[in-house]
Scaffold this active site. Structure first.
Site: not given
Ligand SMILES: Nc1ncnc2c1ncn2[C@@H]1O[C@H](COP(=O)(O)O)[C@@H](OP(=O)(O)O)[C@H]1O
Ligand SMILES: [Mg+2]
Length: 359
Positions: A110, A179
């Site tokens: 990241d 991530t």
């Molecule tokens: N409730 C939440 N609070 C904070 N970030 C969220 C979240 N739900 C999803 N995200 C972020 O949105 C992205 C897609 O989520 P997911 O894979 O769960 O669908 C991921 O980003 P990052 O990997 O860039 O942190 C995740 O961290």
């Molecule tokens: Mg990210």
């Protein structure tokens, strides 16, 4: 004889006046050209705002150039993401917890991707606002120069520059989406993303898959290198949802579309938008709808929103509101993403999450 002892010849005065007129004409025609090049984007991008409009070379940026740099940034960031993963030394840390109590993880992938992506964009466009998921360390500055080359595939689709005022632009960078899955070595879900919003509206989106070396880009009212599939199932849609921040999304999907509905849990908001499109990458699953019910950040969704919008699709909150990509980092109302479907009819079908307690 003039008072200072200088004699004014009538011919000299005439030549001087003509020169003055020439300069005025030049300035005025340049101003009009600037106005027209902005006017071409006015309805969508300029928001029809009245008042002074910046001329092409003062305080404006070219969206076609921004697209070229965004693609380059996503690819260069992706190289870092791949390199760190292949080294197996991730330096995994927790940035804290999400509202629902999941670990909010960060790795060297990241951080190093963020550094490349941020400085490439910032060096090429110093006057635009850039919002990025990770902290930028000013002591660890890296100046990466763009060679001012616009790739052929972009030039072919977007044949003219598209100037907008720099102050109307907000860039959103996600240096590593999914991530959580990256730390689990689930590589197919990982993307790097760049989005450009103009007056808060998503206009340019780039989603890059570093482990497949596939990049999707699109510009609203411009062009794209990706398209929608030929058909989608609206009645019994396959629904792609989060695997690590799911909240009550499965219950919402089954309640809305019936107990037999196929649900695909997957990582990454970028990956889930690509699942709705015609993507040649063989690691990519396909779905008809993307639904998310928990809080999410704008760098996670802006690029997908721009690409869907450019291709005629929609990404809104679950109650059908458009998302504005300025101001705060996050959105509260969940997400519904669709393409080639009656999006508003889908919104009406969904339960009100506030009332049902499914949030
Ligand atoms: N409730 C939440 N609070 C904070 N970030 C969220 C979240 N739900 C999803 N995200 C972020 O949105 C992205 C897609 O989520 P997911 O894979 O769960 O669908 C991921 O980003 P990052 O990997 O860039 O942190 C995740 O961290
Ligand atoms: Mg990210």
């Amino acid at each position: 004889m003039a008072p200072m002892g200088i004699r004014l010849s009538p011919l000299g005065v005439a030549v001087f006046c003509l020169l003055g007129l020439g300069v005025l004409y030049h300035l005025y025609s340049g101003f009009l050209a600037g106005r027209f090049s902005l006017f071409g984007l006015g309805g969508e991008l300029g928001g029809g705002a009245a008042g002074p409009v910046a001329v092409a070379d003062a305080g404006t940026v070219d969206l076609r150039e921004m697209l070229a740099v965004s693609v380059l940034a996503a690819v260069r960031g992706g190289d870092e993401v791949r390199r760190v993963r292949e080294s197996n030394v991730l330096h995994e840390k927790s940035k804290g917890k999400t509202r629902e109590g999941a670990e909010d993880k960060m790795t060297s992938g990241d951080v190093l991707s963020n550094r490349k992506m941020f400085y490439l964009l910032k060096t090429a466009f110093p006057s635009v606002q850039i919002n990025t998921e990770e902290h930028v360390d000013a002591n660890d500055k890296e100046v990466i120069l763009w060679d001012h080359k616009i790739p052929e595939d972009i030039l072919k689709e977007i044949t003219t520059p598209k100037e907008v005022p720099a102050e109307s632009v907000t860039v959103w960078i996600d240096p590593l989406d999914a991530t959580q899955e990256y730390t689990e070595d689930l590589r197919k879900y990982v993307t790097t993303m760049v989005c450009v919003a103009v007056n808060g509206k998503p206009v340019l989106g780039v989603i890059h898959k570093p482990f497949s070396e596939y990049t999707a880009w699109a510009m609203v009212d411009g062009g794209s290198n990706v398209k929608a599939r030929s058909s989608y199932s609206e009645k019994t849609p396959k629904i792609i949802v989060s695997r690590s921040h799911s909240g009550m999304v499965k219950q919402v999907a089954l309640q809305t579309f019936g107990n037999q509905t196929a649900i695909i849990p997957a990582g990454g908001a970028g990956y889930k938008v690509l699942a709705l499109l015609d993507v040649p990458d063989k690691t990519q699953e396909k779905a008809d709808l993307y639904i998310h019910v928990t809080y999410i950040k704008k760098w996670d969704i802006c690029a997908g929103n721009a690409i869907l919008k450019a291709l005629g699709g929609h990404m809104t909150t679950l109650s059908g509101e458009e998302i504005s990509y300025t101001g705060s980092d996050g959105i509260e109302g969940g997400l519904l993403a669709s393409i080639k479907m009656n999006h508003q009819a889908l919104v009406r079908k969904l339960p009100d999450l506030e009332k049902t307690g499914h949030k």
